[in-house]
Write a protein that holds these residues in place. Structure first.
Motif, PDB file in Angstrom:
ATOM      1  N   GLY A  76    -133.573 -13.673 -40.011  1.00 18.00           N
ATOM      2  CA  GLY A  76    -132.347 -13.280 -39.335  1.00 18.00           C
ATOM      3  C   GLY A  76    -132.591 -12.661 -37.976  1.00 18.00           C
ATOM      4  O   GLY A  76    -131.660 -12.563 -37.160  1.00 18.00           O
ATOM      5  N   PHE A  77    -133.828 -12.264 -37.697  1.00 21.14           N
ATOM      6  CA  PHE A  77    -134.141 -11.723 -36.376  1.00 21.14           C
ATOM      7  C   PHE A  77    -133.777 -12.718 -35.278  1.00 21.14           C
ATOM      8  O   PHE A  77    -133.327 -12.332 -34.193  1.00 21.14           O
ATOM      9  CB  PHE A  77    -135.626 -11.376 -36.300  1.00 21.14           C
ATOM     10  CG  PHE A  77    -136.068 -10.928 -34.930  1.00 21.14           C
ATOM     11  CD1 PHE A  77    -135.841  -9.631 -34.507  1.00 21.14           C
ATOM     12  CD2 PHE A  77    -136.707 -11.811 -34.074  1.00 21.14           C
ATOM     13  CE1 PHE A  77    -136.243  -9.219 -33.240  1.00 21.14           C
ATOM     14  CE2 PHE A  77    -137.107 -11.410 -32.808  1.00 21.14           C
ATOM     15  CZ  PHE A  77    -136.875 -10.115 -32.388  1.00 21.14           C
ATOM     16  N   ALA A  78    -133.964 -14.008 -35.567  1.00 16.37           N
ATOM     17  CA  ALA A  78    -133.659 -15.030 -34.564  1.00 16.37           C
ATOM     18  C   ALA A  78    -132.176 -15.071 -34.225  1.00 16.37           C
ATOM     19  O   ALA A  78    -131.797 -15.500 -33.131  1.00 16.37           O
ATOM     20  CB  ALA A  78    -134.113 -16.404 -35.066  1.00 16.37           C
ATOM     21  N   LEU A  79    -131.313 -14.621 -35.143  1.00 13.65           N
ATOM     22  CA  LEU A  79    -129.878 -14.666 -34.901  1.00 13.65           C
ATOM     23  C   LEU A  79    -129.440 -13.646 -33.851  1.00 13.65           C
ATOM     24  O   LEU A  79    -128.432 -13.857 -33.171  1.00 13.65           O
ATOM     25  CB  LEU A  79    -129.115 -14.429 -36.211  1.00 13.65           C
ATOM     26  CG  LEU A  79    -129.364 -15.452 -37.330  1.00 13.65           C
ATOM     27  CD1 LEU A  79    -128.545 -15.100 -38.566  1.00 13.65           C
ATOM     28  CD2 LEU A  79    -129.035 -16.870 -36.855  1.00 13.65           C
ATOM     29  N   ILE A  80    -130.168 -12.549 -33.733  1.00 13.92           N
ATOM     30  CA  ILE A  80    -129.843 -11.566 -32.705  1.00 13.92           C
ATOM     31  C   ILE A  80    -130.851 -11.611 -31.556  1.00 13.92           C
ATOM     32  O   ILE A  80    -130.773 -10.808 -30.619  1.00 13.92           O
ATOM     33  CB  ILE A  80    -129.788 -10.139 -33.285  1.00 13.92           C
ATOM     34  CG1 ILE A  80    -131.124  -9.761 -33.926  1.00 13.92           C
ATOM     35  CG2 ILE A  80    -128.646 -10.017 -34.296  1.00 13.92           C
ATOM     36  CD1 ILE A  80    -131.192  -8.297 -34.349  1.00 13.92           C
ATOM     37  N   LEU A 107    -122.826 -11.476 -32.553  1.00 13.55           N
ATOM     38  CA  LEU A 107    -124.087 -11.889 -33.169  1.00 13.55           C
ATOM     39  C   LEU A 107    -124.431 -11.000 -34.361  1.00 13.55           C
ATOM     40  O   LEU A 107    -124.956 -11.481 -35.373  1.00 13.55           O
ATOM     41  CB  LEU A 107    -125.218 -11.837 -32.141  1.00 13.55           C
ATOM     42  CG  LEU A 107    -125.180 -12.846 -30.996  1.00 13.55           C
ATOM     43  CD1 LEU A 107    -126.477 -12.799 -30.203  1.00 13.55           C
ATOM     44  CD2 LEU A 107    -124.922 -14.261 -31.501  1.00 13.55           C
ATOM     45  N   LEU A 108    -124.137  -9.715 -34.241  1.00 14.87           N
ATOM     46  CA  LEU A 108    -124.395  -8.811 -35.357  1.00 14.87           C
ATOM     47  C   LEU A 108    -123.549  -9.187 -36.564  1.00 14.87           C
ATOM     48  O   LEU A 108    -124.038  -9.162 -37.711  1.00 14.87           O
ATOM     49  CB  LEU A 108    -124.102  -7.370 -34.941  1.00 14.87           C
ATOM     50  CG  LEU A 108    -124.321  -6.297 -36.019  1.00 14.87           C
ATOM     51  CD1 LEU A 108    -125.768  -6.310 -36.500  1.00 14.87           C
ATOM     52  CD2 LEU A 108    -123.946  -4.917 -35.491  1.00 14.87           C
ATOM     53  N   MET A 109    -122.305  -9.568 -36.335  1.00 18.31           N
ATOM     54  CA  MET A 109    -121.441  -9.994 -37.429  1.00 18.31           C
ATOM     55  C   MET A 109    -121.981 -11.268 -38.083  1.00 18.31           C
ATOM     56  O   MET A 109    -121.922 -11.425 -39.308  1.00 18.31           O
ATOM     57  CB  MET A 109    -120.027 -10.221 -36.918  1.00 18.31           C
ATOM     58  CG  MET A 109    -119.331  -8.957 -36.427  1.00 18.31           C
ATOM     59  SD  MET A 109    -119.222  -7.679 -37.712  1.00 18.31           S
ATOM     60  CE  MET A 109    -118.124  -8.495 -38.880  1.00 18.31           C
ATOM     61  N   ILE A 110    -122.522 -12.168 -37.268  1.00 17.38           N
ATOM     62  CA  ILE A 110    -123.120 -13.392 -37.819  1.00 17.38           C
ATOM     63  C   ILE A 110    -124.338 -13.048 -38.669  1.00 17.38           C
ATOM     64  O   ILE A 110    -124.540 -13.618 -39.753  1.00 17.38           O
ATOM     65  CB  ILE A 110    -123.501 -14.353 -36.682  1.00 17.38           C
ATOM     66  CG1 ILE A 110    -122.237 -14.889 -35.996  1.00 17.38           C
ATOM     67  CG2 ILE A 110    -124.339 -15.527 -37.221  1.00 17.38           C
ATOM     68  CD1 ILE A 110    -122.518 -15.762 -34.782  1.00 17.38           C
ATOM     69  N   LEU A 111    -125.152 -12.101 -38.198  1.00 12.00           N
ATOM     70  CA  LEU A 111    -126.322 -11.679 -38.975  1.00 12.00           C
ATOM     71  C   LEU A 111    -125.895 -11.082 -40.314  1.00 12.00           C
ATOM     72  O   LEU A 111    -126.482 -11.409 -41.364  1.00 12.00           O
ATOM     73  CB  LEU A 111    -127.131 -10.654 -38.183  1.00 12.00           C
ATOM     74  CG  LEU A 111    -128.288  -9.987 -38.930  1.00 12.00           C
ATOM     75  CD1 LEU A 111    -129.308 -11.014 -39.390  1.00 12.00           C
ATOM     76  CD2 LEU A 111    -128.951  -8.922 -38.056  1.00 12.00           C
ATOM     77  N   LEU A 143    -126.789 -12.422 -44.141  1.00 10.68           N
ATOM     78  CA  LEU A 143    -127.373 -11.610 -45.204  1.00 10.68           C
ATOM     79  C   LEU A 143    -126.485 -11.619 -46.450  1.00 10.68           C
ATOM     80  O   LEU A 143    -126.996 -11.650 -47.581  1.00 10.68           O
ATOM     81  CB  LEU A 143    -127.571 -10.171 -44.717  1.00 10.68           C
ATOM     82  CG  LEU A 143    -128.609  -9.981 -43.602  1.00 10.68           C
ATOM     83  CD1 LEU A 143    -128.664  -8.522 -43.173  1.00 10.68           C
ATOM     84  CD2 LEU A 143    -129.978 -10.467 -44.021  1.00 10.68           C
ATOM     85  N   PHE A 144    -125.180 -11.597 -46.250  1.00 10.42           N
ATOM     86  CA  PHE A 144    -124.253 -11.650 -47.382  1.00 10.42           C
ATOM     87  C   PHE A 144    -124.379 -12.979 -48.126  1.00 10.42           C
ATOM     88  O   PHE A 144    -124.439 -13.016 -49.361  1.00 10.42           O
ATOM     89  CB  PHE A 144    -122.817 -11.458 -46.889  1.00 10.42           C
ATOM     90  CG  PHE A 144    -121.779 -11.651 -47.961  1.00 10.42           C
ATOM     91  CD1 PHE A 144    -121.523 -10.654 -48.891  1.00 10.42           C
ATOM     92  CD2 PHE A 144    -121.058 -12.839 -48.045  1.00 10.42           C
ATOM     93  CE1 PHE A 144    -120.566 -10.829 -49.887  1.00 10.42           C
ATOM     94  CE2 PHE A 144    -120.104 -13.031 -49.032  1.00 10.42           C
ATOM     95  CZ  PHE A 144    -119.861 -12.024 -49.967  1.00 10.42           C
ATOM     96  N   VAL A 145    -124.441 -14.077 -47.371  1.00  3.29           N
ATOM     97  CA  VAL A 145    -124.579 -15.396 -48.000  1.00  3.29           C
ATOM     98  C   VAL A 145    -125.903 -15.488 -48.748  1.00  3.29           C
ATOM     99  O   VAL A 145    -125.961 -15.994 -49.883  1.00  3.29           O
ATOM    100  CB  VAL A 145    -124.481 -16.510 -46.927  1.00  3.29           C
ATOM    101  CG1 VAL A 145    -124.899 -17.860 -47.498  1.00  3.29           C
ATOM    102  CG2 VAL A 145    -123.056 -16.588 -46.384  1.00  3.29           C
TER     103      VAL A 145
END
Length: 274
Positions: free
Chosen positions: A90-94, A139-143, A147-149
C-alpha cells in the motif's frame, strides 16, 4: 532571474454552465503523446538527479525506522499480521504524494537553482498547497479502502490465523486458502494501483508547477492516460517492479529506488505536459 524561474503559472478557476466548462477545457494544460524513448529518458534523468543530489540520505534516515517499527508491531500482535503485505504494498498508493519533495528538488535543479534537502519541504509554500492537501487526502482514503478490502478478504476466505511470521507466510503460500487469498488480493490491489496511477501520474507534479485546482490536476492526469495508455501502463509496471525489487530483501534497495523513481516522475511530467 530566480523569481522568474520560480514563478508558478496560474490557471483561471472558472465555474458555470456548458460554455464555462468548455472554457475550462481549453484552459487545461496541453498534453503530448510520448513513446518508450521518453520513458527511458525520464528514468535516465531521474538517475542523474539521484546521483547529483543527496536526496537518498533523507530516505535512508526515514525508510529503515518506519519499516523497523512496522516489523516490531507485526511481531508483537498476530492480529495485525494479515495486513503485513497490504501495508507494504500500500505504500505505492501514497507514493505520488510521498515523492513531492523529490519533485521539488528536480524542479529546482532543472532551473539551475540552489538545491539542498531543506528545499524538499518548500512544497508547503506552493500556491497549490490546498489542492495538494485535497489530493493527498484522496490517496489516503484509497489506501484505507485497500486495507479494508484486504482485511475483508482475509476474513471472508477464513484463512487460519497465524501465531508467528514464519507460520503466516507458510499459510499464505503453502495452503489453498492462502493461495486464493494471494490471487484475490493481487487482483484487487492491481485495481487500486491502476486507479492511483490514472489520477496521479502527473497531478502532483503539475500542482507544484502551476496554480491549478485539484480537480483540474486529476483531469489532466486522466487525459494523459487516455492519450498514452501503453506508455503509462508500462510506466506503472516499471514502478511496481522497481519497488518490488527494492523491497527484497528487507527493503534495502528502497533508499535508491524511491528517489530515482520520484525524480524520474518529474521528468516524465515534463515529457507529458507542455
Amino acid at each position: 532571474m530566480t523569481d522568474r524561474l520560480l514563478r508558478y503559472r496560474e490557471e483561471p478557476q472558472i465555474a458555470g454552465g456548458r460554455r464555462d466548462r468548455n472554457i475550462i477545457k481549453r484552459k487545461l494544460p496541453s498534453i503530448r503523446k510520448i513513446g518508450l524513448g521518453d520513458l527511458r529518458s525520464a528514468l535516465a534523468a531521474g538517475m542523474e538527479d539521484f546521483l547529483a543530489m543527496p536526496s537518498h540520505v533523507v530516505f535512508l534516515s526515514i525508510v529503515y525506522p518506519v519499516f523497523g517499527l512496522f516489523v516490531a508491531l507485526i511481531s508483537a500482535d498476530r492480529d495485525v499480521m494479515p495486513l503485513l503485505i497490504p501495508l507494504t504494498t500500500g505504500f505505492a498508493l501514497i507514493g505520488p504524494f510521498a515523492a513531492l519533495g523529490l519533485y521539488e528538488l528536480s524542479r529546482r535543479r532543472e532551473f539551475g537553482l540552489d538545491v539542498s534537502w531543506k528545499h524538499a519541504f518548500a512544497i508547503w509554500h506552493a500556491p497549490s498547497r490546498a489542492s495538494i492537501a485535497i489530493l493527498a487526502s484522496g490517496l489516503l482514503m484509497i489506501l484505507l479502502a485497500w486495507l479494508f478490502v484486504a482485511h475483508t478478504l482475509y476474513q471472508v476466505l477464513d484463512v487460519d490465523p497465524a501465531v508467528s511470521l514464519p507460520r503466516f507466510f507458510y499459510t499464505l503460500f503453502m495452503t489453498s486458502k492462502g493461495q486464493t487469498l494471494l490471487i484475490a488480493g493481487a487482483t484487487s490491489g492491481f485495481l487500486f494501483a491502476a486507479v492511483v496511477l490514472a489520477v496521479s501520474v502527473v497531478s502532483f507534479p503539475i500542482l507544484l508547477d502551476r496554480n491549478i485546482s485539484a480537480a483540474n490536476a486529476v483531469l489532466t492526469s486522466l487525459r494523459v492516460v487516455r492519450l498514452n495508455p501503453v506508455p503509462i501502463s508500462i510506466w506503472g509496471i516499471i514502478v511496481a517492479l522497481a519497488l518490488a525489487l527494492g523491497s527484497i530483501p528487507l527493503f534495502v534497495g528502497l533508499p535508491v529506488v524511491i528517489p530515482v523513481i520520484g525524480h524520474a516522475t518529474w521528468h516524465l511530467y515534463r515529457h507529458l505536459v507542455e
